[in-house]
Motif scaffolding. Structure first.
Motif, PDB file in Angstrom:
ATOM      1  N   THR A  33       0.803  -1.216   0.000  1.00 56.93           N
ATOM      2  CA  THR A  33       0.000   0.000   0.000  1.00 56.93           C
ATOM      3  C   THR A  33       0.834   1.262   0.000  1.00 56.93           C
ATOM      4  O   THR A  33       0.375   2.312  -0.466  1.00 56.93           O
ATOM      5  N   ARG A  34       2.039   1.202   0.513  1.00 53.25           N
ATOM      6  CA  ARG A  34       2.827   2.432   0.670  1.00 53.25           C
ATOM      7  C   ARG A  34       4.012   2.529  -0.280  1.00 53.25           C
ATOM      8  O   ARG A  34       4.608   3.586  -0.409  1.00 53.25           O
ATOM      9  N   ILE A  35       4.407   1.417  -0.870  1.00 56.36           N
ATOM     10  CA  ILE A  35       5.629   1.440  -1.681  1.00 56.36           C
ATOM     11  C   ILE A  35       5.357   1.080  -3.130  1.00 56.36           C
ATOM     12  O   ILE A  35       5.685   1.838  -4.048  1.00 56.36           O
ATOM     13  N   VAL A  36       4.765  -0.095  -3.282  1.00 56.88           N
ATOM     14  CA  VAL A  36       4.610  -0.630  -4.631  1.00 56.88           C
ATOM     15  C   VAL A  36       3.758   0.313  -5.464  1.00 56.88           C
ATOM     16  O   VAL A  36       3.100   1.200  -4.949  1.00 56.88           O
ATOM     17  N   ARG A  37       3.732   0.063  -6.708  1.00 59.67           N
ATOM     18  CA  ARG A  37       3.057   0.871  -7.719  1.00 59.67           C
ATOM     19  C   ARG A  37       3.780   2.198  -7.912  1.00 59.67           C
ATOM     20  O   ARG A  37       4.952   2.224  -8.260  1.00 59.67           O
ATOM     21  N   ASP A  38       3.115   3.278  -7.633  1.00 65.03           N
ATOM     22  CA  ASP A  38       3.659   4.595  -7.965  1.00 65.03           C
ATOM     23  C   ASP A  38       4.935   4.906  -7.194  1.00 65.03           C
ATOM     24  O   ASP A  38       5.832   5.560  -7.737  1.00 65.03           O
ATOM     25  N   ARG A  39       5.018   4.445  -5.945  1.00 65.96           N
ATOM     26  CA  ARG A  39       6.186   4.811  -5.152  1.00 65.96           C
ATOM     27  C   ARG A  39       7.463   4.182  -5.706  1.00 65.96           C
ATOM     28  O   ARG A  39       8.497   4.848  -5.800  1.00 65.96           O
ATOM     29  N   ILE A  40       7.419   2.900  -6.068  1.00 63.90           N
ATOM     30  CA  ILE A  40       8.603   2.247  -6.631  1.00 63.90           C
ATOM     31  C   ILE A  40       8.957   2.883  -7.969  1.00 63.90           C
ATOM     32  O   ILE A  40      10.124   3.137  -8.270  1.00 63.90           O
ATOM     33  N   ALA A  41       7.949   3.145  -8.800  1.00 62.03           N
ATOM     34  CA  ALA A  41       8.222   3.786 -10.093  1.00 62.03           C
ATOM     35  C   ALA A  41       8.867   5.153  -9.885  1.00 62.03           C
ATOM     36  O   ALA A  41       9.807   5.540 -10.592  1.00 62.03           O
ATOM     37  N   TRP A  42       8.340   5.905  -8.886  1.00 56.87           N
ATOM     38  CA  TRP A  42       8.903   7.233  -8.626  1.00 56.87           C
ATOM     39  C   TRP A  42      10.342   7.135  -8.130  1.00 56.87           C
ATOM     40  O   TRP A  42      11.214   7.894  -8.562  1.00 56.87           O
ATOM     41  N   GLU A  43      10.608   6.191  -7.229  1.00 50.85           N
ATOM     42  CA  GLU A  43      11.962   6.029  -6.707  1.00 50.85           C
ATOM     43  C   GLU A  43      12.929   5.580  -7.810  1.00 50.85           C
ATOM     44  O   GLU A  43      14.078   6.026  -7.870  1.00 50.85           O
ATOM     45  N   MET A  44      12.479   4.705  -8.683  1.00 45.71           N
ATOM     46  CA  MET A  44      13.339   4.263  -9.788  1.00 45.71           C
ATOM     47  C   MET A  44      13.612   5.418 -10.741  1.00 45.71           C
ATOM     48  O   MET A  44      14.716   5.554 -11.277  1.00 45.71           O
ATOM     49  N   GLY A  56       2.657  -4.077 -15.452  1.00 47.61           N
ATOM     50  CA  GLY A  56       2.159  -5.253 -14.758  1.00 47.61           C
ATOM     51  C   GLY A  56       1.931  -4.992 -13.280  1.00 47.61           C
ATOM     52  O   GLY A  56       2.347  -3.977 -12.717  1.00 47.61           O
ATOM     53  N   SER A  57       1.257  -5.920 -12.633  1.00 48.44           N
ATOM     54  CA  SER A  57       0.972  -5.814 -11.202  1.00 48.44           C
ATOM     55  C   SER A  57       2.196  -6.241 -10.404  1.00 48.44           C
ATOM     56  O   SER A  57       2.700  -7.351 -10.597  1.00 48.44           O
ATOM     57  N   PRO A  58       2.687  -5.378  -9.489  1.00 46.41           N
ATOM     58  CA  PRO A  58       3.857  -5.736  -8.682  1.00 46.41           C
ATOM     59  C   PRO A  58       3.536  -6.873  -7.718  1.00 46.41           C
ATOM     60  O   PRO A  58       2.388  -7.106  -7.343  1.00 46.41           O
ATOM     61  N   GLN A  59       4.593  -7.564  -7.351  1.00 55.81           N
ATOM     62  CA  GLN A  59       4.471  -8.647  -6.395  1.00 55.81           C
ATOM     63  C   GLN A  59       5.553  -8.487  -5.338  1.00 55.81           C
ATOM     64  O   GLN A  59       6.722  -8.297  -5.664  1.00 55.81           O
ATOM     65  N   ASN A  67      11.863  -8.571  -1.491  1.00 53.51           N
ATOM     66  CA  ASN A  67      12.063  -7.931  -2.786  1.00 53.51           C
ATOM     67  C   ASN A  67      10.731  -7.684  -3.467  1.00 53.51           C
ATOM     68  O   ASN A  67       9.674  -8.180  -3.034  1.00 53.51           O
ATOM     69  N   ALA A  68      10.807  -6.895  -4.514  1.00 54.16           N
ATOM     70  CA  ALA A  68       9.633  -6.598  -5.335  1.00 54.16           C
ATOM     71  C   ALA A  68       9.881  -7.119  -6.737  1.00 54.16           C
ATOM     72  O   ALA A  68      10.958  -6.936  -7.304  1.00 54.16           O
ATOM     73  N   VAL A  69       8.872  -7.794  -7.286  1.00 55.86           N
ATOM     74  CA  VAL A  69       8.950  -8.315  -8.648  1.00 55.86           C
ATOM     75  C   VAL A  69       8.018  -7.484  -9.517  1.00 55.86           C
ATOM     76  O   VAL A  69       6.800  -7.465  -9.305  1.00 55.86           O
ATOM     77  N   GLN A  91      10.715  -8.253 -16.890  1.00 53.42           N
ATOM     78  CA  GLN A  91      10.600  -8.411 -15.442  1.00 53.42           C
ATOM     79  C   GLN A  91      11.809  -7.792 -14.767  1.00 53.42           C
ATOM     80  O   GLN A  91      12.922  -7.863 -15.279  1.00 53.42           O
ATOM     81  N   ILE A  92      11.574  -7.172 -13.606  1.00 49.83           N
ATOM     82  CA  ILE A  92      12.654  -6.612 -12.803  1.00 49.83           C
ATOM     83  C   ILE A  92      12.458  -7.062 -11.359  1.00 49.83           C
ATOM     84  O   ILE A  92      11.352  -6.925 -10.804  1.00 49.83           O
ATOM     85  N   GLU A  93      13.515  -7.589 -10.781  1.00 49.74           N
ATOM     86  CA  GLU A  93      13.507  -7.970  -9.369  1.00 49.74           C
ATOM     87  C   GLU A  93      14.359  -6.967  -8.604  1.00 49.74           C
ATOM     88  O   GLU A  93      15.543  -6.787  -8.922  1.00 49.74           O
ATOM     89  N   ILE A  94      13.755  -6.317  -7.610  1.00 49.81           N
ATOM     90  CA  ILE A  94      14.443  -5.277  -6.849  1.00 49.81           C
ATOM     91  C   ILE A  94      14.569  -5.724  -5.402  1.00 49.81           C
ATOM     92  O   ILE A  94      13.558  -6.033  -4.745  1.00 49.81           O
ATOM     93  N   GLY A  95      15.791  -5.779  -4.913  1.00 49.44           N
ATOM     94  CA  GLY A  95      16.013  -6.065  -3.507  1.00 49.44           C
ATOM     95  C   GLY A  95      15.721  -4.838  -2.664  1.00 49.44           C
ATOM     96  O   GLY A  95      16.191  -3.734  -2.968  1.00 49.44           O
TER      97      GLY A  95
END
Length: 615
Positions: A33-44, A56-59, A67-69, A91-95
């Motif tokens: 709810t706080r990181i995935v989606r827009d937050r990870i895209a913004w940080e990247m 795609g839908s993050p996992q 990690n986030a897939v 696909q991108i795997e982020i630790g």
């Protein structure tokens, strides 16, 4: 009392365990709810400087690592977002840091791109790289270093650079493509790579493997100042490129700016130069017969010129040393010049590689390669204590190879052979109407027997000391076609010696008997002579003998007629006569008394004799 403290400790431990369990259970929810989606895209985006889109839908995975897939991820330029993305990964795997996630923050510890497509274009330095943005953590660090370089500071202060951690990045099964005529053309495939760069002010390492034109290539590179290098400053750099056809390594420093600079030691090695040319698509592959190749040199240069000093070079079994200069002209064709000294040198591969015709003497008749001389401009000076050309031994060789604008010249300005001196020139001039070839040979004070054996002309070849001059010029696509259409001249003169391959007594006897007979029937012998002279003109491949005679005391042996190269036929007349004393004015007192006259027919390899008259 002790029991009460024990119960309190158990309660505290239970509460702590409950809180930890709740945190673990809540972590995916909090993260999602706080990181995935827009937050990870913004940080990247903030990290790379690209516009990052996650389709795609993050996992989120907790075990074994947090990690986030991400799937279907695009990295695009902010100013050209409508174009194809610079990087697209299936696909991108982020630790991620678990504690940072609980605080609502994102900290990348590693990044793994799976099946990415990376688009490159030519940068100002001349290298093909992905377009790098000026924003983002990396972009801001590069720009800060660039401003420090412009201020005149030799090295950026690490404290003045962003301290954001970058970590490690990995690529699996990637591809690199570039635009060619509006279409994507694959440059590298099956890319596996790992890069470690902890922070902008630290050193970096790169290790990669890929397939280029069907061959597996491995690359290892490192620099102590990657940020300085990326900002266009001079920085230490080492790299090695290895493959089955060839390997290349460099150790020194480089500057990858608009005016790039490089200095250090370079080494190139290949077990088969021809295989390298076939692999890289160079047009000289069909011509060269050079096997192993090695170049080891200190280099210094920029985008206009690279100097190879203290160069050690090996071509096949030929090892030499010298100085080379590689210039990149405005015409888009590099020019290589320099001087190389060899202890031993085989000239055959050079003739095959640097001339547009295939010589029957070296590799069998063949057609011209119209693109080989256009690969580079050459101006090379070669010297060798010992050399060979078509198995002919030479000593104290001095030669020049020049290739420029369709003109190919191989000059042997000086060489010792056959007990005398050799000078030779082979010249090819490519014109819109076709290739014009010219060959000149001057052999002075050579041993006739050795000279004839080297060119397979042992029959009726004078064995004494003499001088031979040959000039041929004509059009053609192969050596055979050039000689068949050549114009020129041949002249030779020899002193005392012998004519080999002729038993004069047997010849006179057989001629007197009449009837045809092969020259081979009277070839077991030699005729002592005091001198020999030969003169002939060549027109359209037909040798017209003007003078061919040898003297033995007052005996004169002579021939004249024609010898066409096409078909290798013979149409000659000859005779054996007694020379008469000359008058005081230099004229003969009377016509020579003929002992025999005859016709020579057949072919160059199998001549036959037909008597015309007998005494």
């Amino acid at each position: 009392m002790t029991s009460r403290w024990l119960r309190r400790g158990l309660w505290a431990s239970g509460i702590a365990a409950f809180v930890a369990a709740v945190a673990i259970v809540a972590l995916p929810y909090i993260a999602s709810t706080r990181i995935v989606r827009d937050r990870i895209a913004w940080e990247m985006s903030n990290w790379t400087g690209y516009r990052v889109t996650i389709t795609g839908s993050p996992q989120i995975n907790i075990w074994p690592q947090f990690n986030a897939v991400l799937t279907q991820v695009s990295f695009s330029r902010w100013d050209k977002s409508e174009q194809e993305p610079v990087i697209y990964a299936e696909q991108i795997e982020i630790g991620l840091s678990a504690m940072a996630a609980l605080r609502g923050e994102v900290q990348f510890s590693s990044t793994r791109l799976i099946r990415p497509v990376i688009r490159v274009e030519q940068a100002d330095s001349g290298l093909y790289l992905p377009p790098m943005p000026d924003t983002g953590t990396i972009g801001r660090a590069v720009e800060a270093a660039r401003m420090i370089i412009k201020s005149g500071t030799a090295e950026p202060d690490p404290a003045s650079l962003p301290a954001t951690a970058i970590g490690s990045a990995e690529i699996r099964d990637g591809r690199i493509v570039m635009q060619v005529n509006g279409q994507d053309e694959e440059v590298l495939s099956s890319i596996s790579a790992r890069a470690n760069w902890a922070a902008p002010g630290t050193s970096s390492l790169l290790s990669a493997s890929a397939i280029w034109r069907g061959e597996n290539v491995t690359i290892d590179a490192s620099t102590q100042r990657p940020l300085l290098l990326a900002a266009g400053g001079a920085a230490p750099l080492s790299f090695s490129i290895k493959s089955a056809p060839a390997s290349l390594s460099f150790e020194g420093k480089a500057e990858l700016s608009i005016n790039p600079f490089i200095e250090g030691n370079v080494k190139f090695q290949s077990p088969s130069l021809r295989r390298v040319m076939e692999w890289t698509g160079l047009p000289m592959a069909s011509a060269t017969s050079i096997s192993a190749a090695l170049l080891d040199s200190h280099i210094l240069g920029n985008r206009e010129r690279i100097k190879f000093d203290t160069t050690r070079i090996t071509l096949g079994k030929n090892s030499g040393a010298g100085v080379l200069d590689l210039a990149f002209g405005q015409a888009g064709r590099p020019a290589l010049s320099g001087t190389l000294a060899f202890e031993t040198l085989d000239l055959d591969p050079f003739i095959a590689a640097f001339t547009p015709l295939t010589s029957p003497a070296f590799a069998g008749a063949g057609a011209a390669d119209p693109t080989a001389p256009e690969l580079l401009h050459f101006d090379l000076r070669l010297s060798a204590a010992k050399a060979s050309i078509n198995t002919i031994p030479l000593t104290t060789l001095a030669a020049t190879i020049q290739v420029k604008d369709g003109l190919c010249v191989l000059d042997v300005s000086d060489a010792t052979a056959f007990g005398g001196n050799i000078q030779s020139s082979i010249r090819f001039d490519r014109t819109p109407s076709g290739t014009q070839a010219e060959m000149r040979l001057l052999a002075s004070d050579v041993n006739g027997a050795a000279f004839g054996a080297a060119f397979d002309m042992t029959r009726l070849m004078p064995t004494g000391k003499g001088t031979v001059s040959v000039i041929l010029k004509g059009p053609g696509k192969s050596w055979d076609s050039v000689v068949e259409n050549a114009d020129g001249s041949i002249s030779a003169s020899f002193g005392p010696g012998a004519l080999t391959g002729l038993d004069l007594a047997a010849f006179l006897k057989r001629n007197a008997e009449g009837g045809f007979f092969a020259l081979d029937e009277v070839a077991n012998g030699s005729v002592p002579i005091s001198s020999a002279e030969f003169k002939a003109n060549i027109t359209k491949g037909v040798v017209r003998i003007e003078k061919a005679q040898a003297t033995q005391g007052n005996l004169l042996l002579w021939l004249n007629g024609i010898m066409p190269y096409a078909g290798r036929g013979l149409a000659l007349t000859g005779g054996i006569a007694n020379q008469q004393p000359e008058n005081s004015d230099g004229t003969e007192a009377s016509p020579p008394a003929s002992q025999a006259e005859f016709f020579v027919g057949g072919s160059w390899t199998a001549p036959f004799i037909s008597p015309i008259s007998t005494p």
